[in-house]
Scaffold this motif. Structure first.
Motif, mmCIF file in Angstrom:
data_model
loop_
_atom_site.group_PDB
_atom_site.id
_atom_site.type_symbol
_atom_site.label_atom_id
_atom_site.label_comp_id
_atom_site.label_asym_id
_atom_site.label_seq_id
_atom_site.Cartn_x
_atom_site.Cartn_y
_atom_site.Cartn_z
ATOM 1 N N LYS A 142 -7.171 0.760 -1.627
ATOM 2 C CA LYS A 142 -6.917 0.360 -3.127
ATOM 3 C C LYS A 142 -5.490 0.506 -3.349
ATOM 4 C CE LYS A 142 -11.673 1.046 -4.309
ATOM 5 N NZ LYS A 142 -12.568 1.815 -5.630
ATOM 6 N N ILE A 143 -5.033 1.844 -3.129
ATOM 7 C CA ILE A 143 -3.703 2.113 -3.627
ATOM 8 C C ILE A 143 -2.508 1.237 -2.506
ATOM 9 C CG2 ILE A 143 -1.770 3.964 -3.200
ATOM 10 C CD1 ILE A 143 -4.282 4.322 -5.060
ATOM 11 N N TYR A 144 -3.028 1.070 -1.452
ATOM 12 C CA TYR A 144 -2.109 0.136 -0.585
ATOM 13 C C TYR A 144 -1.912 -1.228 -1.282
ATOM 14 C CZ TYR A 144 -1.650 3.557 2.953
ATOM 15 O OH TYR A 144 -1.591 5.035 3.556
ATOM 16 N N GLU A 145 -3.377 -1.643 -1.572
ATOM 17 C CA GLU A 145 -3.422 -3.266 -2.177
ATOM 18 C C GLU A 145 -2.578 -3.249 -3.373
ATOM 19 O OE1 GLU A 145 -7.551 -3.850 -2.771
ATOM 20 O OE2 GLU A 145 -8.018 -4.126 -0.639
ATOM 21 N N ARG A 146 -2.462 -2.226 -4.197
ATOM 22 C CA ARG A 146 -1.752 -2.455 -5.358
ATOM 23 C C ARG A 146 -0.371 -2.203 -4.823
ATOM 24 N NH1 ARG A 146 -2.402 2.597 -9.678
ATOM 25 N NH2 ARG A 146 -1.018 3.375 -8.052
ATOM 26 N N MET A 147 0.189 -1.467 -4.191
ATOM 27 C CA MET A 147 1.542 -1.633 -3.583
ATOM 28 C C MET A 147 2.040 -2.799 -3.119
ATOM 29 S SD MET A 147 1.495 2.171 -1.868
ATOM 30 C CE MET A 147 3.087 2.099 -1.162
ATOM 31 N N ILE A 148 1.128 -3.363 -2.193
ATOM 32 C CA ILE A 148 1.320 -4.844 -1.495
ATOM 33 C C ILE A 148 1.434 -5.903 -2.721
ATOM 34 C CG2 ILE A 148 0.303 -6.583 -0.104
ATOM 35 C CD1 ILE A 148 -0.935 -4.331 1.599
ATOM 36 N N SER A 149 0.311 -5.775 -3.768
ATOM 37 C CA SER A 149 0.624 -6.591 -4.890
ATOM 38 C C SER A 149 1.880 -6.834 -5.515
ATOM 39 C CB SER A 149 -0.683 -6.439 -5.980
ATOM 40 O OG SER A 149 -0.597 -7.326 -6.866
ATOM 41 N N GLU A 150 2.483 -5.529 -5.944
ATOM 42 C CA GLU A 150 3.703 -5.466 -6.583
ATOM 43 C C GLU A 150 4.802 -6.011 -5.612
ATOM 44 O OE1 GLU A 150 4.444 -1.316 -7.806
ATOM 45 O OE2 GLU A 150 2.919 -1.343 -9.278
ATOM 46 N N ARG A 151 4.672 -5.456 -4.277
ATOM 47 C CA ARG A 151 5.784 -6.160 -3.749
ATOM 48 C C ARG A 151 5.669 -7.584 -3.189
ATOM 49 N NH1 ARG A 151 9.826 -3.649 -3.779
ATOM 50 N NH2 ARG A 151 8.928 -2.899 -5.539
ATOM 51 N N ARG A 152 4.431 -8.219 -3.396
ATOM 52 C CA ARG A 152 4.210 -9.513 -3.181
ATOM 53 C C ARG A 152 4.670 -10.422 -4.371
ATOM 54 N NH1 ARG A 152 -1.136 -9.614 -2.214
ATOM 55 N NH2 ARG A 152 -0.873 -9.896 0.075
ATOM 56 N N GLN A 153 4.437 -9.695 -5.433
ATOM 57 C CA GLN A 153 5.062 -10.302 -6.727
ATOM 58 C C GLN A 153 6.627 -10.431 -6.594
ATOM 59 O OE1 GLN A 153 3.548 -8.455 -10.162
ATOM 60 N NE2 GLN A 153 4.709 -9.729 -11.638
ATOM 61 N N ILE A 154 7.195 -9.528 -6.229
ATOM 62 C CA ILE A 154 8.556 -9.669 -6.286
ATOM 63 C C ILE A 154 9.057 -10.541 -5.322
ATOM 64 C CG2 ILE A 154 10.854 -8.467 -5.511
ATOM 65 C CD1 ILE A 154 9.514 -6.002 -6.732
ATOM 66 N N ALA A 155 8.342 -10.433 -3.782
ATOM 67 C CA ALA A 155 8.644 -11.541 -2.869
ATOM 68 C C ALA A 155 8.537 -12.995 -3.573
ATOM 69 C CB ALA A 155 7.590 -11.242 -1.625
ATOM 70 N N GLU A 156 7.424 -13.234 -4.182
ATOM 71 C CA GLU A 156 7.015 -14.592 -4.574
ATOM 72 C C GLU A 156 8.239 -15.059 -5.449
ATOM 73 O OE1 GLU A 156 3.349 -14.523 -6.325
ATOM 74 O OE2 GLU A 156 2.099 -14.670 -4.558
#
Length: 327
Positions: free
Chosen positions: A209-223
């Motif tokens: 869950k922690i990794y998913e939240r970190m990935i979500s934030e990075r994905r938002q910036i990447a998008e």
């Protein structure tokens, strides 16, 4: 008689030697001693280094380490106040300050380590359960994060790359554990010197869950970067098409200008050539008529001409001048 005396003196010397060996003992600089008689402590603990004397055969010497000792806790899973399971391991440093109480309550270092496991583990669980995870991880309250300079205002308002505020921090949590544990170990003649978190890991069930939240934030910036890249690509493509149309338009205009100048020059040449005399003018009219006739007539062409038109007269003259096949 002399042999009996020699044997007797040897036996007496041996008894004296054994007695002295049993009565004398050595305390080094890192030890302290509790003397027991028939299992019960007698006298005050001996803390000074040197050669000491005890009652032979009856009293027993119990050595206790007076150095600062280590305690290493094993990782243990426990929940935080915000219901996140983490694996926590600690280390501590302790010292025996009351050897008599230590001996009576615990006996040896092995028993002390076991009791410390229980006390430190219990106090750590209590402290972790009353604090949120961020309070256990972070140390300073006013720390300013290094945020990406490319973040937009909208992303900054979403707290991307910002730190969650804390009110206490890990050092305060460690101090709470220290204060609570120090009182409990004092009754065993132990002074707690220090206690610290050695390692804090996310539990296996929480880590995804922690990794998913970190990935979500990075994905938002990447998008956002991808969106900006697509917009920039569209702008470059539009500029390219605009420049291409401009080049083609300018080229067509240049070609038209060159062609117009060439036609004008050709017309001037024709005019100069055909206006030299009346015969040249007539010849020019004749060739232009032929050109018009070639464009106007085909195999099944029907023309309606006036009798006074030049084309009609030319066609009539041409038909009249053709030889009669019957002649």
């Amino acid at each position: 008689m002399k042999s009996y005396l020699i044997v007797g003196s040897s036996i007496l010397a041996a008894i004296v030697g054994v007695t002295l060996y049993s009565a004398l003992y050595t305390v080094n600089e890192v030890e302290q001693v509790v003397i027991t008689q028939f299992g019960k402590p007698v006298g005050e603990p001996i803390r000074e280094a040197g050669i000491q004397l005890k009652m032979p055969f009856v009293q027993q010497v119990n050595f206790i380490d007076k150095r600062v000792l280590e305690w290493e806790g094993t990782p243990s899973d426990m929940p935080t106040k915000d219901k996140l399971y983490i694996s926590v391991s600690l280390y501590a440093r302790w010292q025996v300050t009351d050897p008599l109480q230590y001996f009576l309550r615990l006996g040896d270092e092995r028993s002390a380590q076991s009791r410390l496991d229980d006390i430190f583990g219990s106090e750590t669980r209590n402290a972790v359960a009353t604090h949120e995870l961020i309070e256990i991880i972070r140390t300073t309250k006013d720390r300013q994060p290094l945020r990406d300079s490319s973040l937009t205002e909208a992303e900054k308002e979403q707290n991307i790359g910002s730190l969650v505020p804390i009110s206490m921090g890990r050092l305060v949590v460690e101090q709470d554990i220290f204060n609570a544990a120090a009182k409990k170990v004092k009754v065993f003649g132990i002074e707690l010197m220090d206690i610290r978190f050695k390692r804090i890991n996310y539990n296996e069930s929480v880590r995804p869950k922690i990794y998913e939240r970190m990935i979500s934030e990075r994905r938002q910036i990447a998008e956002r970067f991808l969106s900006e890249g697509k917009g920039e690509a569209a702008r470059i493509q539009g500029n390219r098409e605009r420049d291409l149309d401009k080049i083609q338009s300018e080229a067509y205009r240049a070609v038209t200008e060159i062609r117009g100048k060439a036609d004008a020059k050709a017309a001037a040449i024709y005019a100069s050539a055909y206006n030299k005399n009346d015969q040249a003018v007539a010849f020019y009219a004749f060739t232009r008529s032929l050109q018009a006739l070639e464009l106007a007539l085909s195999q099944n062409t029907t023309l309606v001409l006036s009798t006074d038109s030049e084309l009609f007269q030319y066609l009539q003259h041409t038909q009249a001048s053709e030889p009669n096949p019957k002649n």
